[in-house]
Design a protein around this motif. Sequence first.
Motif, PDB file in Angstrom:
ATOM      1  N   LYS A 233      33.569  35.710  52.863  1.00 30.79           N
ATOM      2  CA  LYS A 233      34.968  35.506  53.259  1.00 30.79           C
ATOM      3  C   LYS A 233      35.931  35.593  52.082  1.00 30.79           C
ATOM      4  CE  LYS A 233      34.850  30.420  53.051  1.00 30.79           C
ATOM      5  NZ  LYS A 233      35.052  29.185  53.820  1.00 30.79           N
ATOM      6  N   HIS A 234      35.439  35.337  50.873  1.00 37.54           N
ATOM      7  CA  HIS A 234      36.313  35.373  49.697  1.00 37.54           C
ATOM      8  C   HIS A 234      36.520  36.795  49.171  1.00 37.54           C
ATOM      9  CE1 HIS A 234      36.294  31.040  49.548  1.00 37.54           C
ATOM     10  NE2 HIS A 234      34.972  31.021  49.490  1.00 37.54           N
ATOM     11  N   ARG A 235      35.666  37.729  49.590  1.00 40.37           N
ATOM     12  CA  ARG A 235      35.776  39.084  49.056  1.00 40.37           C
ATOM     13  C   ARG A 235      35.549  40.153  50.127  1.00 40.37           C
ATOM     14  NH1 ARG A 235      30.721  40.711  47.184  1.00 40.37           N
ATOM     15  NH2 ARG A 235      31.694  42.032  45.633  1.00 40.37           N
ATOM     16  N   ILE A 236      35.721  39.773  51.396  1.00 37.02           N
ATOM     17  CA  ILE A 236      35.442  40.695  52.491  1.00 37.02           C
ATOM     18  C   ILE A 236      36.360  41.920  52.450  1.00 37.02           C
ATOM     19  CG2 ILE A 236      36.944  39.412  54.063  1.00 37.02           C
ATOM     20  CD1 ILE A 236      33.749  41.379  54.980  1.00 37.02           C
ATOM     21  N   GLY A 237      37.608  41.741  51.997  1.00 30.90           N
ATOM     22  CA  GLY A 237      38.521  42.881  51.902  1.00 30.90           C
ATOM     23  C   GLY A 237      37.987  43.931  50.944  1.00 30.90           C
ATOM     24  N   PHE A 238      37.526  43.481  49.777  1.00 30.28           N
ATOM     25  CA  PHE A 238      36.951  44.411  48.807  1.00 30.28           C
ATOM     26  C   PHE A 238      35.700  45.057  49.378  1.00 30.28           C
ATOM     27  CE2 PHE A 238      34.209  45.699  45.372  1.00 30.28           C
ATOM     28  CZ  PHE A 238      35.066  46.303  44.476  1.00 30.28           C
ATOM     29  N   GLN A 239      34.847  44.270  50.033  1.00 35.33           N
ATOM     30  CA  GLN A 239      33.599  44.802  50.591  1.00 35.33           C
ATOM     31  C   GLN A 239      33.858  45.903  51.615  1.00 35.33           C
ATOM     32  OE1 GLN A 239      32.053  40.857  51.808  1.00 35.33           O
ATOM     33  NE2 GLN A 239      30.226  41.345  50.613  1.00 35.33           N
ATOM     34  N   LEU A 240      34.799  45.654  52.528  1.00 36.37           N
ATOM     35  CA  LEU A 240      35.091  46.643  53.572  1.00 36.37           C
ATOM     36  C   LEU A 240      35.690  47.918  52.985  1.00 36.37           C
ATOM     37  CD1 LEU A 240      36.520  44.370  56.423  1.00 36.37           C
ATOM     38  CD2 LEU A 240      34.432  45.773  56.527  1.00 36.37           C
TER      39      LEU A 240
ATOM     40  N   LYS B  25      35.407  31.976  37.163  1.00 32.99           N
ATOM     41  CA  LYS B  25      34.745  31.887  38.465  1.00 32.99           C
ATOM     42  C   LYS B  25      34.490  33.249  39.106  1.00 32.99           C
ATOM     43  CE  LYS B  25      36.695  27.311  39.430  1.00 32.99           C
ATOM     44  NZ  LYS B  25      35.420  26.604  39.204  1.00 32.99           N
ATOM     45  N   ASP B  26      35.096  34.302  38.564  1.00 34.49           N
ATOM     46  CA  ASP B  26      34.930  35.633  39.151  1.00 34.49           C
ATOM     47  C   ASP B  26      33.894  36.467  38.413  1.00 34.49           C
ATOM     48  OD1 ASP B  26      37.025  35.339  41.131  1.00 34.49           O
ATOM     49  OD2 ASP B  26      38.424  35.416  39.453  1.00 34.49           O
ATOM     50  N   GLY B  27      33.011  35.800  37.680  1.00 35.97           N
ATOM     51  CA  GLY B  27      32.023  36.516  36.895  1.00 35.97           C
ATOM     52  C   GLY B  27      30.825  36.961  37.709  1.00 35.97           C
ATOM     53  N   LEU B  28      29.777  37.373  37.003  1.00 36.47           N
ATOM     54  CA  LEU B  28      28.562  37.891  37.620  1.00 36.47           C
ATOM     55  C   LEU B  28      27.496  36.802  37.684  1.00 36.47           C
ATOM     56  CD1 LEU B  28      28.401  41.287  35.686  1.00 36.47           C
ATOM     57  CD2 LEU B  28      29.298  40.907  37.988  1.00 36.47           C
ATOM     58  N   ASP B  29      26.752  36.777  38.776  1.00 34.22           N
ATOM     59  CA  ASP B  29      25.685  35.790  38.961  1.00 34.22           C
ATOM     60  C   ASP B  29      24.322  36.453  38.810  1.00 34.22           C
ATOM     61  OD1 ASP B  29      27.487  33.673  39.571  1.00 34.22           O
ATOM     62  OD2 ASP B  29      27.678  34.440  41.615  1.00 34.22           O
ATOM     63  N   ASN B  30      23.359  35.638  38.405  1.00 31.40           N
ATOM     64  CA  ASN B  30      21.953  36.071  38.362  1.00 31.40           C
ATOM     65  C   ASN B  30      21.740  37.312  37.500  1.00 31.40           C
ATOM     66  OD1 ASN B  30      21.274  34.010  40.303  1.00 31.40           O
ATOM     67  ND2 ASN B  30      22.105  35.357  41.905  1.00 31.40           N
ATOM     68  N   VAL B  31      22.333  37.287  36.313  1.00 30.59           N
ATOM     69  CA  VAL B  31      22.116  38.376  35.367  1.00 30.59           C
ATOM     70  C   VAL B  31      20.865  38.071  34.549  1.00 30.59           C
ATOM     71  CG1 VAL B  31      23.072  39.700  33.451  1.00 30.59           C
ATOM     72  CG2 VAL B  31      24.591  38.799  35.224  1.00 30.59           C
ATOM     73  N   MET B  32      19.911  38.993  34.535  1.00 27.27           N
ATOM     74  CA  MET B  32      18.662  38.795  33.801  1.00 27.27           C
ATOM     75  C   MET B  32      18.739  39.469  32.446  1.00 27.27           C
ATOM     76  SD  MET B  32      14.776  39.942  34.756  1.00 27.27           S
ATOM     77  CE  MET B  32      13.464  39.730  33.532  1.00 27.27           C
ATOM     78  N   GLU B  33      18.567  38.700  31.376  1.00 21.33           N
ATOM     79  CA  GLU B  33      18.544  39.257  30.029  1.00 21.33           C
ATOM     80  C   GLU B  33      17.158  39.851  29.748  1.00 21.33           C
ATOM     81  OE1 GLU B  33      18.899  40.815  26.654  1.00 21.33           O
ATOM     82  OE2 GLU B  33      20.742  39.876  27.398  1.00 21.33           O
ATOM     83  N   ILE B  34      17.128  41.094  29.307  1.00 22.42           N
ATOM     84  CA  ILE B  34      15.869  41.800  29.060  1.00 22.42           C
ATOM     85  C   ILE B  34      15.180  41.306  27.793  1.00 22.42           C
ATOM     86  CG2 ILE B  34      14.933  44.076  28.452  1.00 22.42           C
ATOM     87  CD1 ILE B  34      16.978  45.294  30.395  1.00 22.42           C
TER      88      ILE B  34
ATOM     89  N   GLN C  97      46.859  43.435  40.497  1.00 23.03           N
ATOM     90  CA  GLN C  97      46.563  42.638  41.702  1.00 23.03           C
ATOM     91  C   GLN C  97      45.863  43.467  42.781  1.00 23.03           C
ATOM     92  OE1 GLN C  97      47.253  39.058  42.011  1.00 23.03           O
ATOM     93  NE2 GLN C  97      47.220  39.575  39.829  1.00 23.03           N
ATOM     94  N   ILE C  98      44.917  44.276  42.350  1.00 20.59           N
ATOM     95  CA  ILE C  98      44.197  45.146  43.278  1.00 20.59           C
ATOM     96  C   ILE C  98      43.376  44.339  44.271  1.00 20.59           C
ATOM     97  CG2 ILE C  98      42.288  46.821  43.388  1.00 20.59           C
ATOM     98  CD1 ILE C  98      43.496  48.060  40.818  1.00 20.59           C
ATOM     99  N   LEU C  99      42.692  43.314  43.785  1.00 20.61           N
ATOM    100  CA  LEU C  99      41.872  42.498  44.688  1.00 20.61           C
ATOM    101  C   LEU C  99      42.740  41.775  45.707  1.00 20.61           C
ATOM    102  CD1 LEU C  99      39.235  41.000  42.216  1.00 20.61           C
ATOM    103  CD2 LEU C  99      39.124  43.089  43.586  1.00 20.61           C
ATOM    104  N   ASN C 100      43.926  41.355  45.301  1.00 24.19           N
ATOM    105  CA  ASN C 100      44.844  40.690  46.223  1.00 24.19           C
ATOM    106  C   ASN C 100      45.343  41.662  47.288  1.00 24.19           C
ATOM    107  OD1 ASN C 100      46.415  38.389  47.071  1.00 24.19           O
ATOM    108  ND2 ASN C 100      48.213  39.425  46.222  1.00 24.19           N
ATOM    109  N   LEU C 101      45.623  42.902  46.895  1.00 21.14           N
ATOM    110  CA  LEU C 101      46.057  43.916  47.863  1.00 21.14           C
ATOM    111  C   LEU C 101      44.991  44.151  48.931  1.00 21.14           C
ATOM    112  CD1 LEU C 101      47.685  46.573  45.496  1.00 21.14           C
ATOM    113  CD2 LEU C 101      48.870  45.179  47.191  1.00 21.14           C
ATOM    114  N   LEU C 102      43.739  44.177  48.516  1.00 20.63           N
ATOM    115  CA  LEU C 102      42.652  44.377  49.471  1.00 20.63           C
ATOM    116  C   LEU C 102      42.460  43.159  50.361  1.00 20.63           C
ATOM    117  CD1 LEU C 102      40.099  46.196  47.150  1.00 20.63           C
ATOM    118  CD2 LEU C 102      41.414  47.190  49.023  1.00 20.63           C
ATOM    119  N   SER C 103      42.631  41.987  49.784  1.00 24.58           N
ATOM    120  CA  SER C 103      42.483  40.755  50.567  1.00 24.58           C
ATOM    121  C   SER C 103      43.562  40.664  51.645  1.00 24.58           C
ATOM    122  CB  SER C 103      42.556  39.535  49.639  1.00 24.58           C
ATOM    123  OG  SER C 103      42.465  38.336  50.374  1.00 24.58           O
ATOM    124  N   GLN C 104      44.781  41.059  51.305  1.00 22.24           N
ATOM    125  CA  GLN C 104      45.886  40.993  52.267  1.00 22.24           C
ATOM    126  C   GLN C 104      45.658  41.905  53.469  1.00 22.24           C
ATOM    127  OE1 GLN C 104      49.362  41.976  49.979  1.00 22.24           O
ATOM    128  NE2 GLN C 104      49.396  40.025  48.873  1.00 22.24           N
ATOM    129  N   GLY C 105      44.928  42.985  53.279  1.00 25.05           N
ATOM    130  CA  GLY C 105      44.718  43.927  54.367  1.00 25.05           C
ATOM    131  C   GLY C 105      43.530  43.613  55.243  1.00 25.05           C
TER     132      GLY C 105
END
Length: 731
Positions: A157-164, A408-417, A610-618
């Motif tokens: 729900k926090h990033r569905i606009g970007f996903q779609l 808070k908008d970073g990457l999760d579960n990054v594995m260091e080689i 504000q690209i992510l905001n533009l996508l969220s608004q739509g």
Amino acid sequence: RHFYAHSANGNPPDKWQPLEEHLTNVANLARSFADAFDAGDWGYLAGLWHDVGKYSKAFQEMLLQASGSEAHIETKRGRVDHSTAGAQHGAKNLGHQGKILAYAIAGHHAGLPDGASNEASCLINRLGKQIPDYSACPDSILKKRYDLVNLPFSPDKHRIGFQLAFFIRMIYSALVDADFLNTEAFMDPVKSSWRKGYPSLAELQESLSSHLDELTAGSSPTYINKQRAKILENCLKAAENPPGLFSLTVPTGGGKTLSSLAFALKHALKYGLQRIIYVIPYTSIIEQNASVFRKVLGDGAVLEHHSNFEPKEEDRRSRLAPENWDAPLVVTTNVQFFEPLSASKSSRCRRIHNIAKSVVILDEAQMLPVPLLKPCLEALKELTSAYNSTVVMCTATQPALSTTESFKDGLDNVMEIIPNPRELYTLFKRVRTSTLPGLSNDELADRITSQDQALCIVNTRKHARTIYESIRDHGNCFHLSGLMCPQHRTEILNRIKMLLKDNQPCRVVSTQLVEAGVDIDFPVVFRAIAGIDSIAQAAGRCNREGRLTEDGQVYIFSSETDSPSNYFQLNADIAEMVMRHHDDPLSLEAVEEYFKNLYWIKGDQLDVHQILNLLSQGTLKGDFPFREIDKKFKIIENEMEPIIIPFKKDKEAEEIIRGLRYSENTGLFARKAQRFTVQVYSNVVNSLEHAGSIERIQNQYLVLTNEDLYRDDLGLCPENPTFHEIESLIR
């Protein structure tokens, strides 16, 4: 019978492609592309319905009056709108899922439309538009249905606009590429056949393994080589892990180029991935890395896609593959990789479906564009979570991109080689750093000339020229900047490398262009204050191969007359703050603190448009501003124009300019000219035009005509054309 098109030479009707055959072929091809991200049914319906408007009487009559090869291009005057029909059909029969298809179908010629705007071309207006009747289309096409309820990603729900929006663009890419390829196969089967013949990933792995075995057998068992072998071993071990996000933190000189390639090949083969995409910020590094790959894997194994590369004329496949990246190993730039992921035009989006099910290696990951960092990170998240891709962030100065309380908008579960990057940094440490505050230009020049071999890197072209002119009379002194065309810089770098190899005196003043990927090795490096990542890159040109009996020396200095400007001044300020409480500003702890502070201070400026905001608004209505985002997402924003230099030391430059001047087909010459161009700001172009120092060939290509403005030591000197004309006469 209803037809799709005929060849441009006006073949008789029995040679025209039946429309139903075209729709079915495109549908099957789009399905195969979308299968890579578990959306085959979506791709199939997009392909099946994209041209149903061509069943209208108006379109079929137009085919009889116009060249079929152009009749389907809706932007041509007098052409019949045929793409709106499929968009309306999808939206009417499939609801919300149909609207996703409608974006792709409506834009398969003119580009993805905005969802809602004041333009007649927006999707809302297209879906309500009166169009010619297309009911002659067979029911087997119009009534085809699939259950499109399930999307290939888990909605957040926090990033569905970007996903779609990302998903729409991927379906669009699959459709556009399938349409182009099917048309090409019918219209020009010979050209279509040129796309085949790349070696398989298994063959590439075999070639790399053989090369690494030879390298190990032929190299001396030095301390550095033993550490490089351990890095390779760690990469091969990590390749067994499932696809996802990885980081590879390796100091400069650790052999990360071939080790990361070894990871990618083994990982891709184990998990059935289709290709490897090597993403690099600078064209200078691309040329160097691609050359290494070709040496190891063979000339025909690598697709090099960037502005400076021009394949051999007979290598037709290399000229076609950049259209859709249909190759097992692609080497490209940040611009060519990230910008199409936010683009709307078919020519730019066509290749992005081939990023799915790939291993993406981000070399020099710290060079991700900070003003667009959040949209870039969202794209990496999406590729690894929903499009079956693996991403490796590869660098000596790993940016702090993981999710934290302050980011808070970073990457999760990054594995260091690398099991222990800090220990590896200590093992590879080959330089010591010192600070020199408040140096005057004369003091800096004296320090440089006191060394037999020294590299000085400054922040601006103007400062580089000033310091160079202060030291040039001391023998074997060189200047490097973006005011020299790439071919000129290559020649200068080759001379520098030869002098260093022969242990001859050599002093170089350069802008930042030597900081990443340029394989030069000085005992002493001077670096004007900048971001920690830039300082670390400069340090990578010092004692690079560890040949000195003692550590190399890196001096970080601040200048009375030169400082970073605008955005880069903030980087320098943060670096100075970090250096106050870190004895070693190049340590991984200092690097991490630098990026944490940079990202925290930047805040909203990590998505400056504000690209992510533009996508969220739509999101609510599914109205996404694709064209607006396309205009905003530019990694290189400054408005610069290329000037072609008639470089006297290379006769090819003259041949290229002659070709641009007299040839009817200038495309090939324009691509080759990139090796002889200098990028300058528009106001400089205006002053040079006013002085009569440049001309426009074919009303398009800028060529330097006053050759006195291009010097063997400095490159282009455009500041005062009249002065430099007089100066050249005096000399």
